[in-house]
Design a protein around this motif. Sequence first.
Motif, PDB file in Angstrom:
ATOM      1  N   ALA A 151      -1.394  14.216  -1.639  1.00 13.48           N
ATOM      2  CA  ALA A 151      -2.762  13.948  -2.093  1.00 13.48           C
ATOM      3  C   ALA A 151      -3.307  15.142  -2.864  1.00 13.48           C
ATOM      4  N   LYS A 152      -3.076  16.346  -2.349  1.00 14.55           N
ATOM      5  CA  LYS A 152      -3.536  17.555  -3.048  1.00 14.55           C
ATOM      6  C   LYS A 152      -2.844  17.682  -4.405  1.00 14.55           C
ATOM      7  N   GLY A 164     -17.630  10.010   0.167  1.00 13.70           N
ATOM      8  CA  GLY A 164     -17.262  11.334   0.656  1.00 13.70           C
ATOM      9  C   GLY A 164     -16.280  12.084  -0.187  1.00 13.70           C
ATOM     10  N   ALA A 165     -15.269  11.443  -0.728  1.00 10.56           N
ATOM     11  CA  ALA A 165     -14.243  12.186  -1.454  1.00 10.56           C
ATOM     12  C   ALA A 165     -14.330  11.920  -2.924  1.00 10.56           C
ATOM     13  N   ALA A 221       0.839  -1.196   0.000  1.00  6.49           N
ATOM     14  CA  ALA A 221       0.000   0.000   0.000  1.00  6.49           C
ATOM     15  C   ALA A 221       0.875   1.248   0.000  1.00  6.49           C
ATOM     16  N   VAL A 222       0.483   2.208  -0.805  1.00  9.74           N
ATOM     17  CA  VAL A 222       1.194   3.482  -0.878  1.00  9.74           C
ATOM     18  C   VAL A 222       0.396   4.497  -0.077  1.00  9.74           C
ATOM     19  N   GLU A 223       1.066   5.170   0.820  1.00  7.71           N
ATOM     20  CA  GLU A 223       0.432   6.215   1.624  1.00  7.71           C
ATOM     21  C   GLU A 223       0.838   7.568   1.060  1.00  7.71           C
ATOM     22  N   LEU A 224      -0.096   8.516   1.041  1.00  8.16           N
ATOM     23  CA  LEU A 224       0.193   9.870   0.588  1.00  8.16           C
ATOM     24  C   LEU A 224       0.050  10.841   1.750  1.00  8.16           C
ATOM     25  N   THR A 225       0.964  11.798   1.814  1.00  4.44           N
ATOM     26  CA  THR A 225       0.789  12.891   2.760  1.00  4.44           C
ATOM     27  C   THR A 225      -0.344  13.768   2.232  1.00  4.44           C
ATOM     28  N   GLU A 270      -8.623   9.372  -0.428  1.00  6.34           N
ATOM     29  CA  GLU A 270      -9.804   9.335   0.436  1.00  6.34           C
ATOM     30  C   GLU A 270      -9.422   9.383   1.923  1.00  6.34           C
ATOM     31  N   LYS A 271      -8.242   8.916   2.271  1.00  7.12           N
ATOM     32  CA  LYS A 271      -7.805   8.941   3.675  1.00  7.12           C
ATOM     33  C   LYS A 271      -7.664  10.374   4.193  1.00  7.12           C
ATOM     34  N   HIS A 272      -7.638  11.337   3.277  1.00  5.91           N
ATOM     35  CA  HIS A 272      -7.511  12.750   3.662  1.00  5.91           C
ATOM     36  C   HIS A 272      -8.838  13.488   3.511  1.00  5.91           C
TER      37      HIS A 272
END
Length: 129
Positions: free
Chosen positions: A21-22, A128-129, A13-17, A91-93
């Motif tokens: 994300a923006k 939501g996103a 999984a790749v996580e984005l700050t 979506e996590k943000h």
Amino acid sequence: MAAPNMFAPTGPAVELTLDQAKSAVDKMVALLEAPANVALLEQAKATAGEDVMQYMMVVLPTACQILSPCMSEFGFSPDQAGAMGLMQAIEKHKADPDIVAKAKALKSKFIPESLAPMLQQMMGLGGGA
């Protein structure tokens, strides 16, 4: 034996700050607004009509093709699984109002409101996103 899930992650999984994300959303919007890509996407949407399965087989692969440079840049595979991973990372943000607004605008470029709930459920995305 069950068929493989084409939306299952293909790697770690790749996580984005939040800033990543923006940036990813901004780059995806720019790709989807390029005139040649608008034409490709409109042609795919016209072919699919209001048929959910046609959207899955025609529009989403076209969107993935258009967005593949951005997916690769942020560490996601340039395919449907990578697109879903990228959207889930964004979506996590969703607590950030800027991300919510941009992600909604992004999705509206290739997912019609009439099909959005069903497609989001099929792809495991929240609304939501």
